[in-house]
Write a protein that holds these residues in place. Structure first.
Motif, PDB file in Angstrom:
ATOM      1  N   VAL A 185       6.315 -61.834  -3.597  1.00  9.62           N
ATOM      2  CA  VAL A 185       6.286 -63.252  -3.963  1.00  9.62           C
ATOM      3  C   VAL A 185       4.989 -63.528  -4.702  1.00  9.62           C
ATOM      4  N   VAL A 186       5.076 -64.196  -5.846  1.00  8.44           N
ATOM      5  CA  VAL A 186       3.874 -64.713  -6.503  1.00  8.44           C
ATOM      6  C   VAL A 186       3.846 -66.208  -6.234  1.00  8.44           C
ATOM      7  N   PHE A 187       2.684 -66.703  -5.819  1.00  7.63           N
ATOM      8  CA  PHE A 187       2.579 -68.031  -5.204  1.00  7.63           C
ATOM      9  C   PHE A 187       1.366 -68.747  -5.768  1.00  7.63           C
ATOM     10  N   GLY A 188       1.550 -70.023  -6.131  1.00  2.00           N
ATOM     11  CA  GLY A 188       0.393 -70.763  -6.625  1.00  2.00           C
ATOM     12  C   GLY A 188       0.776 -71.971  -7.450  1.00  2.00           C
ATOM     13  N   ASP A 189       0.006 -72.191  -8.519  1.00  2.00           N
ATOM     14  CA  ASP A 189       0.149 -73.394  -9.330  1.00  2.00           C
ATOM     15  C   ASP A 189       0.801 -73.054 -10.670  1.00  2.00           C
ATOM     16  N   SER A 190       0.445 -73.790 -11.719  1.00  2.00           N
ATOM     17  CA  SER A 190       1.111 -73.622 -13.018  1.00  2.00           C
ATOM     18  C   SER A 190       0.872 -72.249 -13.633  1.00  2.00           C
ATOM     19  N   LEU A 191      -0.239 -71.607 -13.299  1.00  2.00           N
ATOM     20  CA  LEU A 191      -0.503 -70.277 -13.826  1.00  2.00           C
ATOM     21  C   LEU A 191       0.514 -69.266 -13.296  1.00  2.00           C
ATOM     22  N   THR A 192       1.026 -69.521 -12.101  1.00  2.00           N
ATOM     23  CA  THR A 192       2.109 -68.711 -11.550  1.00  2.00           C
ATOM     24  C   THR A 192       3.456 -69.211 -12.056  1.00  2.00           C
ATOM     25  N   ASP A 193       3.627 -70.528 -12.104  1.00  2.91           N
ATOM     26  CA  ASP A 193       4.892 -71.129 -12.521  1.00  2.91           C
ATOM     27  C   ASP A 193       5.272 -70.721 -13.939  1.00  2.91           C
ATOM     28  N   GLY A 194       4.268 -70.470 -14.784  1.00  2.00           N
ATOM     29  CA  GLY A 194       4.537 -70.027 -16.147  1.00  2.00           C
ATOM     30  C   GLY A 194       4.362 -71.103 -17.199  1.00  2.00           C
ATOM     31  N   PHE A 195       3.490 -72.073 -16.926  1.00  2.42           N
ATOM     32  CA  PHE A 195       3.268 -73.184 -17.859  1.00  2.42           C
ATOM     33  C   PHE A 195       2.946 -72.651 -19.253  1.00  2.42           C
ATOM     34  N   ASN A 196       3.618 -73.232 -20.262  1.00  7.19           N
ATOM     35  CA  ASN A 196       3.459 -72.880 -21.677  1.00  7.19           C
ATOM     36  C   ASN A 196       4.067 -71.532 -22.048  1.00  7.19           C
ATOM     37  N   ASP A 207       8.080 -62.495 -14.178  1.00  4.90           N
ATOM     38  CA  ASP A 207       9.073 -61.736 -14.934  1.00  4.90           C
ATOM     39  C   ASP A 207       8.490 -60.427 -15.445  1.00  4.90           C
ATOM     40  N   ALA A 208       7.285 -60.527 -16.006  1.00  5.40           N
ATOM     41  CA  ALA A 208       6.642 -59.320 -16.532  1.00  5.40           C
ATOM     42  C   ALA A 208       6.343 -58.322 -15.425  1.00  5.40           C
ATOM     43  N   LEU A 209       5.976 -58.822 -14.245  1.00  7.74           N
ATOM     44  CA  LEU A 209       5.696 -57.921 -13.127  1.00  7.74           C
ATOM     45  C   LEU A 209       6.963 -57.205 -12.675  1.00  7.74           C
ATOM     46  N   ALA A 210       8.068 -57.939 -12.546  1.00  3.68           N
ATOM     47  CA  ALA A 210       9.328 -57.310 -12.142  1.00  3.68           C
ATOM     48  C   ALA A 210       9.752 -56.247 -13.155  1.00  3.68           C
ATOM     49  N   GLU A 211       9.610 -56.549 -14.436  1.00  2.00           N
ATOM     50  CA  GLU A 211       9.967 -55.580 -15.471  1.00  2.00           C
ATOM     51  C   GLU A 211       9.062 -54.357 -15.421  1.00  2.00           C
ATOM     52  N   ARG A 212       7.784 -54.578 -15.197  1.00  2.00           N
ATOM     53  CA  ARG A 212       6.844 -53.463 -15.119  1.00  2.00           C
ATOM     54  C   ARG A 212       7.182 -52.545 -13.941  1.00  2.00           C
ATOM     55  N   LEU A 213       7.424 -53.120 -12.769  1.00  2.00           N
ATOM     56  CA  LEU A 213       7.723 -52.307 -11.596  1.00  2.00           C
ATOM     57  C   LEU A 213       9.003 -51.501 -11.806  1.00  2.00           C
ATOM     58  N   MET A 382      -1.515 -60.430 -17.147  1.00  2.00           N
ATOM     59  CA  MET A 382      -1.683 -60.683 -15.718  1.00  2.00           C
ATOM     60  C   MET A 382      -0.849 -59.698 -14.894  1.00  2.00           C
ATOM     61  N   ALA A 383       0.398 -59.492 -15.299  1.00  2.97           N
ATOM     62  CA  ALA A 383       1.266 -58.562 -14.569  1.00  2.97           C
ATOM     63  C   ALA A 383       0.717 -57.147 -14.607  1.00  2.97           C
ATOM     64  N   ALA A 384       0.125 -56.772 -15.732  1.00  2.00           N
ATOM     65  CA  ALA A 384      -0.439 -55.424 -15.858  1.00  2.00           C
ATOM     66  C   ALA A 384      -1.686 -55.248 -15.011  1.00  2.00           C
ATOM     67  N   THR A 385      -2.355 -56.350 -14.670  1.00  7.31           N
ATOM     68  CA  THR A 385      -3.602 -56.281 -13.914  1.00  7.31           C
ATOM     69  C   THR A 385      -3.380 -55.909 -12.461  1.00  7.31           C
ATOM     70  N   LEU A 386      -2.235 -56.276 -11.907  1.00  5.15           N
ATOM     71  CA  LEU A 386      -1.959 -56.021 -10.498  1.00  5.15           C
ATOM     72  C   LEU A 386      -1.854 -54.530 -10.206  1.00  5.15           C
TER      73      LEU A 386
END
Length: 391
Positions: A185-196, A207-213, A382-386
């Motif tokens: 689960v990714v949890f938080g504010d607009s930076l997680t929600d995907g604003f813009n 989405d990018a994290l799921a695709e990367r995994l 961001m997804a690549a950073t994890l």
């Protein structure tokens, strides 16, 4: 209600619900629906051969009557794949009444969905619903039509659109296999929600994290439980229940959750720096208060044996609420996230997306233009950073 406890379900898609509000984009939450069909498109990050939906009337002031519902595989836009429309039932009935504050599951329906497939959920409301429990910033087009159009094949019928989701809290899947505890689960504010991020392109960092995994041979469901404008410590009429209050519902209580990535606190730091009505409440939070909030989330996760990864707050120089006071708080909070050792792991988003020439600003290549939210490439970064091992 309507839950099938004999099947091992996992959540393929979810959204954190919030009270009806105006929001940043045109939406139908405050007016609600009457004799309307609402068609919503979601992309699941896990597959299955049967599916059910979870509907929420958490913020409803009166019982909600859902007069009918269908689930189908998506073709394009409001169109569905021919032959895939399945009528959904609730305890065997074609309609359901959801009490105020409650949620219900539909019965299971046979729907074959591969990971990263898009599914279409259509809901018909024959009678006035009143203001609607919803998710304000979906970055996916939702369609509305007059009358009962649950199985309608002609997308032109759905002539009205918004980019919010209504009453839909989750799409759950089963494949006949054993229960697996692997959901992120990714949890938080607009930076997680995907604003813009680009609408209908599935370019949030979740989405990018799921695709990367999946590309790395370790596929698993990734759920986005961000709310734009969300605060760690305070409820907001526009931006949802405070993170410490909704964490159990939106993270711990999701089936099969193994880990959570927390990225929240920017709004607690910034809202008090500007005088805007949409940013109320806006108390001047001390860093010690924010740390206490993070510790609350950590304790909740540990009690449920969920790994918790702390994300550092991104640079936001040039944004409307960036001030020397706010920047000093961001640096102090990030130092605690990195160095305290209290999270199970750290995702240093701040370093990864910072301008090499100025660490207090987003790198131009990752800036969506408002100097605090990433663009599609920034969310991919961001997804690549994890660290996948930390999940």
């Amino acid at each position: 209600m309507s839950a099938d406890n004999s099947t091992d379900w996992h959540v393929g898609w979810a959204a954190a619900v919030q009270r009806p509000s105006i929001g940043f984009h045109k939406n139908w939450a405050e007016e609600g629906f009457a004799d309307r069909t609402v068609r919503q498109i979601v992309r699941v990050t896990a597959g299955g051969t049967s599916a059910r939906i979870r509907l929420s009337n958490r913020y409803g002031a009166a019982p909600l009557e859902v007069s009918g519902a269908t689930l189908a595989r998506t073709d394009k836009g409001a169109a569905v794949e021919a032959g895939t429309v399945r009528a959904l039932t609730f305890d065997g009935a074609p309609s359901v009444v959801i009490p105020p504050g409650a949620e219900v599951h539909s019965d299971a329906a046979e729907v074959h969905a591969a990971p990263f497939a898009s599914l279409t959920v259509s809901l018909y409301f024959a009678r006035p619903t009143g203001p609607a429990t919803f998710h304000a910033q979906g970055y996916a087009t939702t369609y509305r039509a007059v009358g009962e159009q649950l199985a309608e094949a002609d997308p032109a019928v759905f002539g009205e659109t918004t980019v919010s989701w209504y009453y839909l809290a989750a799409v759950e899947l089963a494949d006949g296999g054993p229960a697996r505890r692997e959901t992120v689960v990714v949890f938080g504010d607009s930076l997680t929600d995907g604003f813009n991020s680009t609408v209908d392109a599935n370019r949030r960092y979740s989405d990018a994290l799921a695709e990367r995994l999946a590309a790395e041979g370790a596929p698993r469901p990734v759920l986005n439980q961000g709310i734009g404008g969300n605060l760690l410590l305070n409820d907001s009429a526009w931006f949802g229940e405070r993170a410490v209050g909704r964490f159990r519902r939106d993270v711990v209580d999701q089936p099969g959750v193994r880990s959570v990535v927390v990225l929240v606190g920017l709004n607690d730091i910034g809202f008090s720096e500007v005088d805007l009505p949409t940013y109320k409440p806006a108390p001047d939070n001390a860093v010690a208060d924010l740390i206490a909030g993070y510790r609350d989330l950590i304790a909740q996760a540990r009690a449920a044996d969920v790994r918790i990864i702390g994300g550092t707050i991104l640079p936001f120089q040039g944004a409307e609420y960036h001030t020397p006071v706010a920047e000093a708080k961001r640096r102090e909070v990030n130092a605690w996230i990195r160095d305290s050792g209290e999270f199970d792991a750290v995702a240093d988003f701040a370093v990864a997306l910072a301008d090499p020439a100025d660490g207090d600003a987003l790198a131009p290549t990752y800036d969506s233009g408002d100097h605090k939210h990433p663009n599609d490439e920034g969310y991919r970064r961001m997804a690549a950073t994890l660290d996948a091992g930390a999940l």
